[in-house]
Design an enzyme around this catalytic site. Sequence first.
Site, PDB file in Angstrom:
ATOM      1  N   PRO A  56      -9.969  14.289  15.889  1.00  0.00           N
ATOM      2  CA  PRO A  56     -10.920  13.207  15.631  1.00  0.00           C
ATOM      3  C   PRO A  56     -11.401  12.485  16.881  1.00  0.00           C
ATOM      4  O   PRO A  56     -10.631  12.218  17.801  1.00  0.00           O
ATOM      5  CB  PRO A  56     -10.127  12.246  14.731  1.00  0.00           C
ATOM      6  N   ASN A  91      -5.737  19.964  20.858  1.00  0.00           N
ATOM      7  CA  ASN A  91      -5.801  18.527  21.138  1.00  0.00           C
ATOM      8  C   ASN A  91      -6.061  17.865  19.795  1.00  0.00           C
ATOM      9  O   ASN A  91      -7.203  17.804  19.334  1.00  0.00           O
ATOM     10  CB  ASN A  91      -6.905  18.184  22.140  1.00  0.00           C
ATOM     11  N   HIS A 150      -0.260  11.686  16.850  1.00  0.00           N
ATOM     12  CA  HIS A 150       0.753  10.638  16.726  1.00  0.00           C
ATOM     13  C   HIS A 150       1.074  10.272  15.279  1.00  0.00           C
ATOM     14  O   HIS A 150       1.914   9.412  15.040  1.00  0.00           O
ATOM     15  CB  HIS A 150       0.276   9.383  17.474  1.00  0.00           C
ATOM     16  N   ASP A 200       3.578  20.355  10.112  1.00  0.00           N
ATOM     17  CA  ASP A 200       4.054  21.414   9.202  1.00  0.00           C
ATOM     18  C   ASP A 200       3.237  22.696   9.357  1.00  0.00           C
ATOM     19  O   ASP A 200       3.793  23.799   9.337  1.00  0.00           O
ATOM     20  CB  ASP A 200       3.984  20.932   7.748  1.00  0.00           C
ATOM     21  N   ARG A 239       0.236   5.195  28.220  1.00  0.00           N
ATOM     22  CA  ARG A 239      -0.684   4.309  27.500  1.00  0.00           C
ATOM     23  C   ARG A 239       0.101   3.458  26.482  1.00  0.00           C
ATOM     24  O   ARG A 239       1.256   3.146  26.703  1.00  0.00           O
ATOM     25  CB  ARG A 239      -1.784   5.157  26.861  1.00  0.00           C
TER      26      ARG A 239
HETATM   27  O1  CA2 Z   1      -6.090  12.070  25.682  1.00  0.00           O
HETATM   28  C1  CA2 Z   1      -6.359  12.755  24.681  1.00  0.00           C
HETATM   29  O2  CA2 Z   1      -6.863  13.863  24.748  1.00  0.00           O
HETATM   30  C2  CA2 Z   1      -6.101  12.153  23.298  1.00  0.00           C
HETATM   31  O3  CA2 Z   1      -5.721  13.216  22.433  1.00  0.00           O
HETATM   32  C3  CA2 Z   1      -7.420  11.552  22.854  1.00  0.00           C
HETATM   33  C4  CA2 Z   1      -7.317  10.807  21.526  1.00  0.00           C
HETATM   34  C5  CA2 Z   1      -6.166   9.826  21.554  1.00  0.00           C
HETATM   35  O4  CA2 Z   1      -6.014   9.219  20.283  1.00  0.00           O
HETATM   36  C6  CA2 Z   1      -4.868  10.469  21.948  1.00  0.00           C
HETATM   37  O5  CA2 Z   1      -3.859   9.476  22.016  1.00  0.00           O
HETATM   38  C7  CA2 Z   1      -4.987  11.140  23.298  1.00  0.00           C
HETATM   39  C8  CA2 Z   1      -8.599  10.033  21.243  1.00  0.00           C
HETATM   40  C9  CA2 Z   1      -9.841  10.833  21.337  1.00  0.00           C
HETATM   41  C10 CA2 Z   1     -10.993   9.874  21.296  1.00  0.00           C
HETATM   42  O6  CA2 Z   1     -11.945  10.308  22.195  1.00  0.00           O
HETATM   43  C11 CA2 Z   1     -12.926   9.441  22.509  1.00  0.00           C
HETATM   44  C12 CA2 Z   1     -13.737   9.835  23.533  1.00  0.00           C
HETATM   45  C13 CA2 Z   1     -14.756   9.024  23.922  1.00  0.00           C
HETATM   46  C14 CA2 Z   1     -14.964   7.823  23.306  1.00  0.00           C
HETATM   47  C15 CA2 Z   1     -14.141   7.428  22.283  1.00  0.00           C
HETATM   48  C16 CA2 Z   1     -13.126   8.254  21.875  1.00  0.00           C
END
Ligand code: CA2
Length: 148
Positions: free
Chosen positions: A11, A75, A81, A88, A108
């Site tokens: 997402p 990813n 999380h 699963d 983070r």
């Molecule tokens: O660092 C990563 O690749 C994450 O998987 C990215 C997720 C985050 O919830 C994980 O903790 C780490 C979030 C993806 C959101 O991507 C965005 C990119 C640009 C603007 C807003 C969100």
Amino acid sequence: MSLTIYCLNGPNLNLLGEREPEIYGRDTLDDVRALVESRCSEGGASVVFRQSNHEGELVDWIQEARTKGAALILNAGAYTHTSIAIHDALKALTIPVVEVHLSNPGNRESFRRRSFVAPAASGVIAGFGAYGYRLAVDAAIELANKRS
Ligand code: CA2
């Protein structure tokens, strides 16, 4: 026959490059796709590259990778999380799984420190931005070749 590497993205990763470049970098998801395709082709592999904002769709694709893929790069975004369903689905795989993150969730917020993907993954690459996907492709091809 050449290896097929699945690269699945969860997402909000469709928003890459649009916001929070200080955390996620300036590359768009299309840039990441191009990088992954090019590195796979250098390694003699083909790639299925997808993104979804929906947990169930990601589960369906992980199940598809089970029969059609030689390795999975994942990813899972924020589902990393939270998602026992993804955990699963990954546990049902016999192909290698490489967890990748653009940022380093370990430095983070504390809620990002738990990963439901990591226990089902061969390894984790995090904190290197889009370059991490290149490292993930190399690891996935190496692991897939070792198995075949
Ligand atoms: O660092 C990563 O690749 C994450 O998987 C990215 C997720 C985050 O919830 C994980 O903790 C780490 C979030 C993806 C959101 O991507 C965005 C990119 C640009 C603007 C807003 C969100």
